[in-house]
Design a protein around this motif. Sequence first.
Motif, PDB file in Angstrom:
ATOM      1  N   GLU A 317      43.416  29.575  20.893  1.00  0.00           N
ATOM      2  CA  GLU A 317      44.354  30.683  21.086  1.00  0.00           C
ATOM      3  C   GLU A 317      45.023  31.095  19.786  1.00  0.00           C
ATOM      4  N   ASN A 318      44.501  30.632  18.682  1.00  0.00           N
ATOM      5  CA  ASN A 318      44.982  31.048  17.371  1.00  0.00           C
ATOM      6  C   ASN A 318      43.845  30.841  16.365  1.00  0.00           C
ATOM      7  N   ARG A 319      44.133  31.085  15.123  1.00  0.00           N
ATOM      8  CA  ARG A 319      43.134  31.019  14.060  1.00  0.00           C
ATOM      9  C   ARG A 319      42.394  29.683  14.059  1.00  0.00           C
ATOM     10  N   VAL A 320      41.057  29.743  14.001  1.00  0.00           N
ATOM     11  CA  VAL A 320      40.239  28.538  13.843  1.00  0.00           C
ATOM     12  C   VAL A 320      40.228  28.199  12.354  1.00  0.00           C
ATOM     13  N   SER A 321      40.945  27.156  11.974  1.00  0.00           N
ATOM     14  CA  SER A 321      41.180  26.856  10.563  1.00  0.00           C
ATOM     15  C   SER A 321      40.151  25.900   9.966  1.00  0.00           C
ATOM     16  N   CYS A 322      39.452  25.131  10.813  1.00  0.00           N
ATOM     17  CA  CYS A 322      38.517  24.132  10.297  1.00  0.00           C
ATOM     18  C   CYS A 322      37.504  23.766  11.378  1.00  0.00           C
ATOM     19  N   LEU A 323      36.351  23.305  10.947  1.00  0.00           N
ATOM     20  CA  LEU A 323      35.355  22.784  11.881  1.00  0.00           C
ATOM     21  C   LEU A 323      34.410  21.850  11.147  1.00  0.00           C
ATOM     22  N   GLY A 324      33.697  21.022  11.919  1.00  0.00           N
ATOM     23  CA  GLY A 324      32.742  20.097  11.332  1.00  0.00           C
ATOM     24  C   GLY A 324      31.818  19.536  12.388  1.00  0.00           C
ATOM     25  N   VAL A 325      30.630  19.128  11.961  1.00  0.00           N
ATOM     26  CA  VAL A 325      29.632  18.541  12.847  1.00  0.00           C
ATOM     27  C   VAL A 325      29.598  17.040  12.600  1.00  0.00           C
ATOM     28  N   SER A 326      29.511  16.247  13.666  1.00  0.00           N
ATOM     29  CA  SER A 326      29.518  14.784  13.553  1.00  0.00           C
ATOM     30  C   SER A 326      28.292  14.292  12.793  1.00  0.00           C
ATOM     31  N   ALA A 327      28.376  13.067  12.278  1.00  0.00           N
ATOM     32  CA  ALA A 327      27.310  12.513  11.435  1.00  0.00           C
ATOM     33  C   ALA A 327      25.981  12.423  12.170  1.00  0.00           C
ATOM     34  N   ASP A 328      26.015  12.183  13.478  1.00  0.00           N
ATOM     35  CA  ASP A 328      24.765  12.099  14.244  1.00  0.00           C
ATOM     36  C   ASP A 328      24.337  13.443  14.817  1.00  0.00           C
ATOM     37  N   GLY A 329      25.114  14.496  14.542  1.00  0.00           N
ATOM     38  CA  GLY A 329      24.752  15.842  14.971  1.00  0.00           C
ATOM     39  C   GLY A 329      24.980  16.141  16.432  1.00  0.00           C
ATOM     40  N   SER A 330      25.653  15.249  17.152  1.00  0.00           N
ATOM     41  CA  SER A 330      25.784  15.410  18.599  1.00  0.00           C
ATOM     42  C   SER A 330      26.975  16.254  19.028  1.00  0.00           C
ATOM     43  N   ALA A 331      27.929  16.513  18.124  1.00  0.00           N
ATOM     44  CA  ALA A 331      29.155  17.202  18.526  1.00  0.00           C
ATOM     45  C   ALA A 331      29.699  18.068  17.401  1.00  0.00           C
ATOM     46  N   LEU A 332      30.391  19.127  17.800  1.00  0.00           N
ATOM     47  CA  LEU A 332      31.112  20.008  16.894  1.00  0.00           C
ATOM     48  C   LEU A 332      32.589  19.901  17.217  1.00  0.00           C
ATOM     49  N   CYS A 333      33.417  19.732  16.187  1.00  0.00           N
ATOM     50  CA  CYS A 333      34.865  19.708  16.384  1.00  0.00           C
ATOM     51  C   CYS A 333      35.476  20.894  15.649  1.00  0.00           C
ATOM     52  N   THR A 334      36.379  21.600  16.316  1.00  0.00           N
ATOM     53  CA  THR A 334      37.093  22.713  15.697  1.00  0.00           C
ATOM     54  C   THR A 334      38.593  22.437  15.748  1.00  0.00           C
ATOM     55  N   GLY A 335      39.301  22.845  14.731  1.00  0.00           N
ATOM     56  CA  GLY A 335      40.756  22.725  14.685  1.00  0.00           C
ATOM     57  C   GLY A 335      41.375  24.092  14.510  1.00  0.00           C
ATOM     58  N   SER A 336      42.590  24.260  15.023  1.00  0.00           N
ATOM     59  CA  SER A 336      43.182  25.591  15.070  1.00  0.00           C
ATOM     60  C   SER A 336      44.687  25.561  14.827  1.00  0.00           C
ATOM     61  N   TRP A 337      45.207  26.738  14.518  1.00  0.00           N
ATOM     62  CA  TRP A 337      46.661  26.892  14.393  1.00  0.00           C
ATOM     63  C   TRP A 337      47.359  26.788  15.749  1.00  0.00           C
ATOM     64  N   ASP A 338      46.594  26.717  16.842  1.00  0.00           N
ATOM     65  CA  ASP A 338      47.229  26.510  18.152  1.00  0.00           C
ATOM     66  C   ASP A 338      47.573  25.044  18.395  1.00  0.00           C
ATOM     67  N   THR A 339      47.466  24.197  17.365  1.00  0.00           N
ATOM     68  CA  THR A 339      47.811  22.767  17.316  1.00  0.00           C
ATOM     69  C   THR A 339      46.751  21.867  17.961  1.00  0.00           C
ATOM     70  N   LEU A 340      45.671  22.431  18.458  1.00  0.00           N
ATOM     71  CA  LEU A 340      44.664  21.655  19.180  1.00  0.00           C
ATOM     72  C   LEU A 340      43.379  21.477  18.369  1.00  0.00           C
ATOM     73  N   LEU A 341      42.649  20.408  18.685  1.00  0.00           N
ATOM     74  CA  LEU A 341      41.265  20.253  18.252  1.00  0.00           C
ATOM     75  C   LEU A 341      40.407  20.219  19.500  1.00  0.00           C
ATOM     76  N   LYS A 342      39.260  20.868  19.450  1.00  0.00           N
ATOM     77  CA  LYS A 342      38.336  20.867  20.581  1.00  0.00           C
ATOM     78  C   LYS A 342      36.979  20.313  20.135  1.00  0.00           C
ATOM     79  N   VAL A 343      36.371  19.539  21.012  1.00  0.00           N
ATOM     80  CA  VAL A 343      35.079  18.911  20.717  1.00  0.00           C
ATOM     81  C   VAL A 343      34.036  19.550  21.638  1.00  0.00           C
ATOM     82  N   TYR A 344      33.017  20.147  21.027  1.00  0.00           N
ATOM     83  CA  TYR A 344      31.943  20.816  21.756  1.00  0.00           C
ATOM     84  C   TYR A 344      30.645  20.010  21.672  1.00  0.00           C
ATOM     85  N   ALA A 345      29.868  20.051  22.742  1.00  0.00           N
ATOM     86  CA  ALA A 345      28.579  19.377  22.759  1.00  0.00           C
ATOM     87  C   ALA A 345      27.658  20.071  23.752  1.00  0.00           C
TER      88      ALA A 345
END
Length: 345
Positions: A317-345
């Motif tokens: 719900e706010n700017r996506v400020s950072c993201l990264g893919v896990s070392a094994d490639g199984s998940a994407l994590c995004t961080g935002s100015w909405d204070t949350l991190l979300k993990v996608y797979a």
Amino acid sequence: MDDAKQTLQQLRDELQSLKEQGQNGCMDTQTVPNLTNGNMKARRQLKGHFGKVYAMQWAGAGAVEEVVSASQDGKLIIWNANTTLKKQAIPLRSSWVMTCAFETTQNQFVACGGLDNLCSIYKVESEAASGRAHKELQAHDGYLSCCRFIGEKNIITSSGDSTCCYWDVERGEAINSFTDHNGDVMSVAINPNDTNTFVSGSCDATCKLWDIRAQHCVMTFAGHESDINAVSFFPNGMCFGTGSDDSSCRLFDLRCYQEVNTFMSDRILCGITSVAFSKSGRLLLAGYDDYSTHAWDTLKPNQSAPAFSHEKGQGHENRVSCLGVSADGSALCTGSWDTLLKVYA
């Protein structure tokens, strides 16, 4: 002066024409099937920060579920992204943090920095519990924009003073300083197959490849029209991706010394804050100022639309400020100015 500018522009046009003539056997002539089943879903939500999340990075192969995040609530938090539990919360001396990093060899150190001009390094589950830094690296004259470990003993930092520094962590000393940029250096990425080289992106709209042994820039890549906020190496170390305030992501190849693909859309008018590649390199994932995350197919030339996206309302719900893919490639994590991190797979 005007004559010199005209001559320079003519030379640039001639160089671009020669480059285009040489691009006659690349992706444009290939037929690549479209990606299918590319809609990743948010599987976990990491909630615990009380300020804007500015940076995150996954741990290395020995702890693939762990993530470190930095927020302007003055906390560095190490998470287990699978269980969503906090492994460790590190109080920082300065809340104006802009970057963080996980040491990915032994996963024993984390680092952060920001407007205090310092790179502070903490031991995981050690002095950090009391808030004391293991080392504080001081040499930059401007804010710390990015930091990345090279093994356990060294780290690369970039700064608003237009330089990058290569540090000996244990001695707390800068070994080399890299000074060829003409603007704030916003991001650095270490070559995964040759840790003696790294690439940097700057507000001078160029990327530079550096060799630590040579102590100077060995390649300069132009193409963006505005600040470059993020750089990330392709998994094989032969290419790197960039994200810029000109609303485009670009793919550069070290072997042919030029840009080989551009990822932009008429619908996307905002800047890119962060980029990362999937494990295979097929996807270039990018976080945007308009709260969205887009995934681009790197095998498709000059795309006008991403392969799939998480638009505003579907993700943060706010700017996506950072993201990264896990070392094994199984998940994407995004961080935002909405204070949350979300993990996608």
